[in-house]
Enzyme design. Structure first.
Site, PDB file in Angstrom:
ATOM      1  N   ASP A  94      38.097  44.372  49.540  1.00 32.13           N
ATOM      2  CA  ASP A  94      39.090  45.395  49.223  1.00 32.13           C
ATOM      3  C   ASP A  94      39.050  45.819  47.766  1.00 32.13           C
ATOM      4  O   ASP A  94      38.542  45.110  46.898  1.00 32.13           O
ATOM      5  CB  ASP A  94      40.491  44.907  49.583  1.00 32.13           C
ATOM      6  CG  ASP A  94      40.920  43.672  48.800  1.00 32.13           C
ATOM      7  OD1 ASP A  94      40.077  42.774  48.593  1.00 32.13           O
ATOM      8  OD2 ASP A  94      42.097  43.611  48.383  1.00 32.13           O
TER       9      ASP A  94
ATOM     10  N   GLU B 246      41.969  40.439  48.851  1.00 28.88           N
ATOM     11  CA  GLU B 246      42.159  39.658  47.627  1.00 28.88           C
ATOM     12  C   GLU B 246      43.164  40.328  46.710  1.00 28.88           C
ATOM     13  O   GLU B 246      43.979  39.646  46.052  1.00 28.88           O
ATOM     14  CB  GLU B 246      40.820  39.493  46.900  1.00 28.88           C
ATOM     15  CG  GLU B 246      40.861  38.546  45.696  1.00 28.88           C
ATOM     16  CD  GLU B 246      41.232  39.223  44.375  1.00 28.88           C
ATOM     17  OE1 GLU B 246      41.486  38.502  43.396  1.00 28.88           O
ATOM     18  OE2 GLU B 246      41.281  40.471  44.332  1.00 28.88           O
TER      19      GLU B 246
END
Length: 408
Positions: A79, A174
């Protein structure tokens, strides 16, 4: 494709995470990206490739020698940060940077200037990959993914470099603190690992904040303002009183290094009710616990003045991985040696934030953090020097070789 081409290929995927969806991965773009990377890993001929329903992608590069070396891992996240759009990223390469301001977007007059970002002068003469000023770049952490893939390809192309079994993993979310929540450490099967998720060249981190989130709910009492004397309790004003009771200088904008802070990240309020959202950070565990107690203490003080008005809910988020890394400190020494052999001077420093490696370390996988090479993460001024990509790849290759040679 070469390392730069690989990185430019990866940043075209829109993979912003979203902490409001209560799903894993939190956004569909991350799963689309994971499926693409699964195909890349298959084309590379890796083994034990798995992609689960939560977007955790794992694979193995088998050992090329008979060795008793431990299985080691390298991890990066899928991400990008929710702070700024990662859709339709339009990167470009500034060749042989000359030290002058870089015009990112003429129409919007967006410039990456060394006056505002003096660190860019460390990269004079280097090729820089920049944005067009309307999105982030995504080097956090698509640079890490590109570097891990590049290292694997390099090892495959150079069988004379000895290495044991290497595990790689790419995980979602994350950036919203959930990257390690559903990471299957047992399935990963490594003795230790490294996240390729740091910043500038040389960064090596095994200390991070202890972290908690706090929600402070202030309840008021609304009465028509014309007849409110001695009756109204304005929750917004009481909330402001709570804010002012915290130490003025213990905020992110006034702290650095090992200094902790209280960070007010959100306010929603009416006369009837106001909610303050805080994050609490400190490297020292005792001071961290003290900060949490301070919020509870201030709540009690307000409740003495305005009975029953204040409620504090605190949830721990992650802890300083130092206590899990120090017993296996040789994995830091391996990384330092790998950096020096790649021509990089290690900069061991604390993370003023968090990392998947912190949570993974507490789940039984010691996992310090190594530089990915980018600067100005999470915004329109993000950039990465091409040599930084290459140095990070070389460090991964060196770690694999050093670990194998130590056991033979």
């Amino acid at each position: 494709m070469n390392l730069t081409e690989r990185f430019l290929d990866l940043v075209r995927f829109d993979t912003q995470s979203d902490d409001t969806t209560n799903m894993t991965p939190s956004t569909p773009g991350q799963m689309e990206f994971a499926r693409y990377l699964k195909g890349v890993l298959e084309e590379m001929g890796l083994e034990e490739i798995t992609l689960d329903d939560n977007g955790y992608l794992m694979a193995s590069l088998p050992a090329n020698i008979e060795t008793s070396a431990p299985v080691i891992g390298f991890i990066a996240h899928l991400d990008t940060a929710p702070d700024m759009s990662g859709r339709h990223v339009k990167p470009r390469i500034v060749e042989k940077y000359d030290g002058k301001p870089i015009l990112l977007n003429a129409e919007q007059e967006i410039t990456l200037s060394p006056e505002e970002f003096p660190e860019i002068l460390n990269y004079l003469g280097q090729d820089l990959i920049v944005t067009d000023g309307t999105t982030l770049l995504g080097a956090d952490d698509k640079a890490g993914i590109a570097e891990i893939l590049g290292a694997v390809e390099y090892l495959q192309a150079h069988p004379e470099i000895p290495h044991g079994k290497i595990r790689i993993a790419f995980n979602p979310d994350e950036e919203i603190g959930q990257g390690a929540h559903k990471f299957d450490v047992a399935q990963f099967g490594a003795e230790f690992a490294y996240t390729m998720d740091g910043g500038a060249v040389g960064e090596l981190e095994f200390e991070n904040f202890n972290a908690a989130g706090a929600k402070v709910t202030i309840k008021g009492r609304n009465v028509h303002p014309g007849t409110a004397k001695h009756k109204m309790v304005n929750s917004i004003r009481v909330a402001n009183q709570f804010i002012q009771m915290l130490p003025r200088w213990e905020t992110p904008e006034h702290t650095e290094g090992y200094e902790g802070f209280y960070h007010l990240v959100g306010i929603q309020g009416t006369v009837e009710q106001t909610v303050l959202t805080y994050i609490i950070r400190d490297h020292d565990r005792d001071r961290f616990e003290s900060r949490k107690r301070e919020l509870a203490h201030l709540s009690r003080k307000l409740n003495m003045e305005f009975p029953g008005c204040c409620e504090v809910e605190i949830k721990d988020q992650y802890y300083n991985m130092r206590e899990k890394i120090e017993p296996v400190y040789h994995i830091i020494e391996i990384a330092e040696q790998a950096m020096r052999e790649a021509g990089v001077e290690p900069k061991v420093q604390p993370i003023r934030g968090g990392t998947d490696g912190a949570q993974l370390s507490f789940k039984g996988l010691p996992c310090p953090n190594i530089f990915a090479g980018g600067e100005n993460f999470h915004g329109r001024y993000e950039y990465i020097p091409v040599p930084s990509l290459e140095k990070a790849r070389d460090v991964i290759v060196n770690i694999c070789r050093i670990v194998a040679q130590e056991k033979n």
